[in-house]
Design a protein around this motif. Structure first.
Motif, mmCIF file in Angstrom:
data_model
loop_
_atom_site.group_PDB
_atom_site.id
_atom_site.type_symbol
_atom_site.label_atom_id
_atom_site.label_comp_id
_atom_site.label_asym_id
_atom_site.label_seq_id
_atom_site.Cartn_x
_atom_site.Cartn_y
_atom_site.Cartn_z
ATOM 1 N N MET A 1 35.918 23.837 47.028
ATOM 2 C CA MET A 1 37.257 24.365 47.263
ATOM 3 C C MET A 1 37.785 25.058 46.002
ATOM 4 O O MET A 1 38.331 26.152 46.046
ATOM 5 C CB MET A 1 38.224 23.228 47.640
ATOM 6 N N PHE A 2 37.577 24.368 44.870
ATOM 7 C CA PHE A 2 38.064 24.946 43.626
ATOM 8 C C PHE A 2 37.353 26.257 43.326
ATOM 9 O O PHE A 2 37.976 27.241 42.938
ATOM 10 C CB PHE A 2 37.875 23.951 42.475
ATOM 11 N N ALA A 3 36.045 26.243 43.521
ATOM 12 C CA ALA A 3 35.288 27.475 43.277
ATOM 13 C C ALA A 3 35.819 28.588 44.167
ATOM 14 O O ALA A 3 35.975 29.745 43.728
ATOM 15 C CB ALA A 3 33.816 27.218 43.564
ATOM 16 N N PHE A 4 36.140 28.234 45.382
ATOM 17 C CA PHE A 4 36.658 29.211 46.336
ATOM 18 C C PHE A 4 37.956 29.846 45.829
ATOM 19 O O PHE A 4 38.116 31.070 45.808
ATOM 20 C CB PHE A 4 36.884 28.482 47.663
ATOM 21 N N PHE A 5 38.852 28.990 45.368
ATOM 22 C CA PHE A 5 40.126 29.520 44.858
ATOM 23 C C PHE A 5 39.925 30.323 43.588
ATOM 24 O O PHE A 5 40.628 31.298 43.327
ATOM 25 C CB PHE A 5 41.122 28.380 44.623
ATOM 26 N N ILE B 1 37.414 32.184 42.963
ATOM 27 C CA ILE B 1 36.970 33.519 43.377
ATOM 28 C C ILE B 1 38.168 34.364 43.809
ATOM 29 O O ILE B 1 38.294 35.538 43.445
ATOM 30 C CB ILE B 1 35.937 33.408 44.516
ATOM 31 N N ALA B 2 39.088 33.737 44.556
ATOM 32 C CA ALA B 2 40.274 34.465 45.004
ATOM 33 C C ALA B 2 41.080 34.957 43.803
ATOM 34 O O ALA B 2 41.508 36.116 43.753
ATOM 35 C CB ALA B 2 41.146 33.568 45.877
ATOM 36 N N ILE B 3 41.221 34.078 42.813
ATOM 37 C CA ILE B 3 41.985 34.466 41.618
ATOM 38 C C ILE B 3 41.271 35.579 40.882
ATOM 39 O O ILE B 3 41.901 36.540 40.409
ATOM 40 C CB ILE B 3 42.190 33.237 40.717
ATOM 41 N N ALA B 4 39.942 35.465 40.792
ATOM 42 C CA ALA B 4 39.176 36.482 40.086
ATOM 43 C C ALA B 4 39.371 37.835 40.761
ATOM 44 O O ALA B 4 39.548 38.862 40.074
ATOM 45 C CB ALA B 4 37.701 36.099 40.068
ATOM 46 N N ALA B 5 39.360 37.852 42.079
ATOM 47 C CA ALA B 5 39.534 39.112 42.798
ATOM 48 C C ALA B 5 40.902 39.717 42.491
ATOM 49 O O ALA B 5 41.008 40.908 42.173
ATOM 50 C CB ALA B 5 39.387 38.870 44.300
ATOM 51 N N SER B 6 41.951 38.887 42.525
ATOM 52 C CA SER B 6 43.298 39.391 42.220
ATOM 53 C C SER B 6 43.352 39.922 40.804
ATOM 54 O O SER B 6 43.925 40.977 40.538
ATOM 55 C CB SER B 6 44.331 38.284 42.352
ATOM 56 N N VAL C 1 41.013 41.126 38.948
ATOM 57 C CA VAL C 1 40.341 42.409 38.803
ATOM 58 C C VAL C 1 41.227 43.524 39.339
ATOM 59 O O VAL C 1 41.381 44.578 38.709
ATOM 60 C CB VAL C 1 38.988 42.388 39.534
ATOM 61 N N ALA C 2 41.836 43.305 40.498
ATOM 62 C CA ALA C 2 42.665 44.347 41.103
ATOM 63 C C ALA C 2 43.798 44.731 40.165
ATOM 64 O O ALA C 2 43.986 45.913 39.857
ATOM 65 C CB ALA C 2 43.217 43.851 42.442
ATOM 66 N N LEU D 1 30.096 29.231 50.226
ATOM 67 C CA LEU D 1 30.465 29.745 48.913
ATOM 68 C C LEU D 1 29.505 30.842 48.491
ATOM 69 O O LEU D 1 29.912 31.867 47.910
ATOM 70 C CB LEU D 1 30.447 28.589 47.903
ATOM 71 N N LEU E 1 35.277 47.797 43.009
ATOM 72 C CA LEU E 1 36.479 48.081 42.229
ATOM 73 C C LEU E 1 36.116 48.567 40.835
ATOM 74 O O LEU E 1 36.660 49.552 40.335
ATOM 75 C CB LEU E 1 37.319 46.815 42.118
ATOM 76 N N MET F 1 48.950 35.636 47.148
ATOM 77 C CA MET F 1 48.619 36.169 45.827
ATOM 78 C C MET F 1 47.718 37.387 45.937
ATOM 79 O O MET F 1 47.907 38.401 45.251
ATOM 80 C CB MET F 1 47.932 35.086 45.005
ATOM 81 N N ALA G 1 48.483 41.117 44.660
ATOM 82 C CA ALA G 1 47.550 41.807 43.772
ATOM 83 C C ALA G 1 47.163 43.150 44.367
ATOM 84 O O ALA G 1 47.055 44.152 43.644
ATOM 85 C CB ALA G 1 46.316 40.942 43.553
#
Lengths: 102, 191, 634
Positions: free
Chosen positions: A62-66, A68-73, A75-76, B52, B67, B149, B153
């Motif tokens: 779950m943590f890894a999943f989140f 990844i989401a943060i990493a994507a944001s 980068v954007a 994952l 990107l 979020m 973004a």
């Protein structure tokens, strides 16, 4: 030796983390800096997944999943900022960013 | 079999990432990193985290790398940034120290041996399904927050890459801003 | 009745705050008028309470609010109006009101007119707390409050070096004594578990005599400071640096009698320990004589009166020490009236003579200042103890007490002192108002009589100085409801004692009048050793200066040079310079370069990790090493 344990994964993770850290410290190109930070995040992801697996727990994934989401944001937004910076100053050299001089 | 796969991918990942960090060519670096990301997903498959792994491939190699590729088109990559290296001693010692400490941190709870699974993997259920169950029950609120979020973004990315952002209102003089406004209104009138 | 209690207590406080509002602004007449009016309200309330008690009313005991309540300690802001505090309130408010009105005229030309009234009313408020509190803690607050106000008023003309010096001397001497009092209060609380008068005095008889003796001694040390008893007496004479109304109010009528009030208030405690009482009486007799001798030769009208005050306080302590508490209180009251009158008269003289204090430079002022002279003569006669004025009744009673309790030495000392008192009082009167030639003309003074309303303000005191003694029987009846009675065994010799004492007093007066009839005495007298000894106040101030102040100053200098500069300052400087140097050395870190910032961030992360590792519990490095490097074995 043939049995792959948690420690193997953790060592791999830290090696990757160290590679990322070296990248963060020696790169002057902002784009490369972003890439290095991606490496850091991935190294941590591996550790999370491994720990979760060896404890039979899904929290790690779950943590890894989140992450990844943060990493994507990141980068954007980061690339957006980078583009603005490039448009204004015509450079992406880290050493030219000195407006925060104390 | 598992060991062979682990070592193989470990060596490949480390090699790819090292190249990313060391290479002076942005394009090569980008390619090697994309490869490294795919190699990482192999570990997830090895760890029975199928979902994952898939997300890793799609998000990193698909979205993030695209990107970066687009971002790179904005920059003059041929004019390489001059990389004057800092003292290698500092870099090395710091890396080694950090590495050691991270290991310590990770092994510490194991040494304490008092960890129990908060959300055990449900037996007899495939990994994507198990992930789905946990994600939409225990982690529903963080999941929604993460979604918001990502939306923020996305909008931020669109706005910042848009027009007019190359001008800084804070660094402009009053007359320049007034002139800019005048031009805009003229444009609207002609339209 | 409670309303009158609170008006009596808080009216001066309101007046003080009101005047303090305009403390920094130039003279505004109504700040004096308003404070005086409020004081008058307080006076009326006090008289109402006094009359109420006189008519047989029950003592009033109120509790304004809780002050401290922690664990077993409970101290309220409680006030009590019984026979003793009502008497004190009456005395305090009477003299205060008179002095306030008088001071409007006296301070007429002073720039800090408003500030003066703010402090003066604040003093009255503190004094009221002191006498009205129903516990030792409240009394101590009032005790310190009057000390503070006294300090500010002695040093009122702070631009004068001598005034600030005298203010500090008074304050420091009182601090020394207050420490003793504080220890006494602690002892009381320690052994009785309370500070309320009624609880404490109910518990005291059950205590060990040695402990009660200690309590009595320490409380008396406090009383010695406030009432300027030997050896803490030097501040009172120096306190005359303050404006004269202050001397009249604080250093004659009210504050200095606080020590006597303390002993009277604590009479259940002191009657258990007669030995301490004898000591108090002995000391009082000694001070009475000691101060009177110093007054004989002094050349400063205010100081003469100050020594006289000291001497009379000695009388009061004799009475209180011998267990005749009501006599002490009676003399306190009578003394307050005529001594305040005397001081205010001296103030008129000072005013007329442009602040000249030396009576040798006066003489013959009677022609210019008739009414002041009459009032001062009246006060002096009362002080000397001539029938039928107030001093006669109260002072004679003290002599009777000494005789009756068979302390003949004390009686003899007091008897001689009575003569000395009469002598120095009339020496002062003669030198100032009569005594042949008009010496002030040689010195270029142009004296004038004081304002009419100032004289009128003094009139009530004059009346009281005359008649206060006539109410002896009523007074005895009144206060002995609370205080123990004193058995006189002197009825057979009473008339003889009175005659002997009166003769002594009249003799003193006659000698003074005869000696100074034609002007100053032969200056050769000033060369005698006795004169020098007395004139220099037995060399005690000099002794204090040589044996306490100077070594202390030397010690302070050593500490300043050796400890303060070389240890304390150096430490502080070292810390400061270290931080400064660190900043100097590390400011390059903030060069604004992002990559160097990143590097520092990594270093910080490493530091935090080290800390995390060090502080994690159950940190077993061996198990950890085995975990990380399984190949190591063992």
């Amino acid at each position: 030796m043939m049995e792959i344990g948690l420690t193997h994964y953790l060592v791999l993770s830290t090696v990757l983390f160290a590679i990322g850290l070296v990248g963060v410290m020696r790169r002057k190109n902002l784009l490369m800096l972003f890439m290095a930070s991606e490496i850091l995040l991935n190294a941590v992801n591996v550790a999370f997944a491994a720990i979760g697996h060896y404890y039979g727990d899904l929290t790690g994934q779950m943590f890894a999943f989140f992450v990844i989401a943060i990493a994507a944001s990141e980068v954007a937004v980061g690339l957006g900022l980078l583009i603005i910076w490039y448009k204004r100053t015509d450079t992406i050299d880290l050493d030219t960013m000195t407006s925060m001089r104390g | 079999m598992e060991a062979i796969a682990f070592y193989l991918f470990a060596v490949l990942t480390v090699a790819m990432f090292s190249y990313t960090v060391m290479s002076s060519q942005a394009l090569y670096a980008l390619s090697s990193m994309a490869a490294g990301m795919i190699m990482i997903s192999a570990f997830f498959f090895l760890l029975n985290a199928d979902f994952l792994g898939v997300v890793q491939i799609i998000v990193y190699t698909g979205a993030v790398m695209a990107l970066y590729a687009f971002g790179m088109m904005f920059f003059d990559t041929t004019r390489a940034v001059k990389e004057h290296n800092t003292s290698k001693v500092i870099v090395l010692t710091l890396s080694v120290l950090a590495t050691l400490l991270v290991i310590t941190i990770f092994t510490m709870p194991i040494a304490a041996e008092n960890i129990s699974a908060a959300f055990p993997e449900p037996a007899g259920v495939e990994n994507p399904k198990a992930v789905g169950i946990v994600l939409f029950t225990k982690y529903l609120v963080p999941f929604e927050v993460a979604a918001v979020m990502l939306l923020v973004a996305m909008i931020a990315g669109i706005v910042m890459a848009g027009k007019k952002m190359d001008r800084s209102l804070t660094k402009m003089k009053e007359e320049e801003i007034a002139m800019m406004h005048q031009e805009e209104t003229q444009k609207k009138v002609t339209l | 009745m409670e309303m009158y209690l609170y008006i009596a207590l808080f009216a001066p406080f309101v007046g003080s705050l009101f005047a303090a509002l305009f403390g920094a602004s130039p003279k505004t007449l109504w700040s004096g008028v308003v404070t005086s009016a409020l004081l008058f309200a307080s006076f009326v309330s006090s008289v109402t309470l006094f009359v109420y008690l006189l008519q047989g009313g029950e003592p009033i005991h109120t509790e304004l609010m809780t002050w401290m309540a922690t664990g077993n300690l409970y101290i309220p802001f409680g006030f009590v109006v019984d026979q003793v505090s009502a008497t004190m309130m009456f005395v305090v408010t009477t003299v205060s009101t008179v002095v306030h009105v008088y001071a409007i005229g006296y301070m007429d030309h002073d720039k800090a007119f408003n500030r003066f009234f703010a402090w003066l009313s604040a003093f009255v408020f503190s004094m009221m707390i002191l006498v009205m509190s129903d516990n030792f803690a409240g009394m101590f607050i009032g005790w310190e409050g009057v000390g503070l106000c006294s300090w500010a008023l002695i040093g009122f003309w702070y631009h004068k070096e001598s005034a600030t010096w005298a203010a500090n001397e008074a304050f420091i001497m009182n601090r020394i004594a207050d420490l003793g009092m504080l220890i006494g209060i602690f002892l009381l609380y320690w052994h009785t578990g309370s500070l309320q008068y009624d609880v404490v005095f109910a518990a005291v008889p059950n205590l060990d005599t040695s402990i009660v003796t200690l309590m009595g001694i320490f409380l008396f040390v406090g009383a010695m400071g406030k009432s300027a008893q030997f050896p803490l007496h030097t501040w009172l004479a120096d306190a005359m640096e303050g404006p004269t109304p202050v001397s009249a109010l604080i250093h004659a009528a009210t504050m200095v009698t606080a020590g006597v009030y303390l002993v009277v208030r604590a009479n259940p405690l002191y009657s258990l320990i007669p030995e301490v009482g004898y000591f108090i009486a002995g000391l009082g007799a000694f001070v009475a004589m000691f101060a009177a001798t110093m007054a004989l030769v002094n050349r400063d009208i205010k100081r003469i009166i100050a020594y006289s005050t000291l001497s009379q306080l000695g009388y009061m302590f004799v009475a209180a020490g011998l267990g005749a508490y009501w006599v002490a209180l009676f003399h306190l009251m009578a003394h307050a009236f005529f001594k305040a009158l005397l001081f205010l008269g001296a103030g008129n003289v000072m005013h007329a003579m442009s602040d000249e204090l030396d009576p040798f430079k006066m003489g013959g002022l009677y022609k210019v200042m008739k009414w002041t002279a009459i009032l001062m003569i009246l006060a002096s006669v009362a002080l000397a103890g001539i029938w039928p004025l107030a001093g006669f009744f109260s002072k004679d009673k003290i002599l009777e007490v000494a005789f009756s309790s068979e302390h003949y030495i004390i009686w003899a000392v007091l008897w001689i002192t009575a003569g000395l008192t009469a002598f120095y009082s009339f020496r002062l009167i003669m030198l100032t108002f009569f005594s042949g030639e008009e010496r002030y003309k040689e010195h270029g003074f142009h004296p004038h009589e004081a304002y009419k309303f100032m004289l009128w303000a003094m009139a009530p005191l004059a009346v009281l100085a005359v008649i206060a003694g006539w109410f002896e029987q009523q007074f005895v009846h009144f206060v002995t409801e609370l205080l123990p009675t004193f058995e006189f065994h002197t009825h057979h010799v009473e008339m003889m004692l009175i005659a002997v004492t009166s003769l002594m007093a009249i003799g003193g007066i006659v000698v003074a009048v005869l000696l100074y009839r034609n002007g100053l005495l032969n200056p050769k007298l000033q060369q005698t050793a006795v004169y020098k000894l007395l004139f220099n106040q037995y060399y005690i101030p000099k002794f204090y200066d040589e044996f306490f102040s100077k070594p202390y100053a030397e010690l302070s200098k050593i500490f300043w040079k050796q400890v303060d500069l070389k240890v304390v300052d150096a430490t502080v400087d070292f810390i400061a310079t270290t931080i400064y140097k660190t900043g100097e050395g590390t400011h390059t870190m903030q060069n604004g370069n992002l990559s160097s910032m990143l590097r520092w961030m990594v270093i910080g992360t490493v530091g935090l990790l080290v800390l995390a590792v060090l502080y994690v519990k159950r940190y077993d490095i061996l198990a950890l090493m085995q975990m990380v490097f399984p190949g190591l074995g063992a």
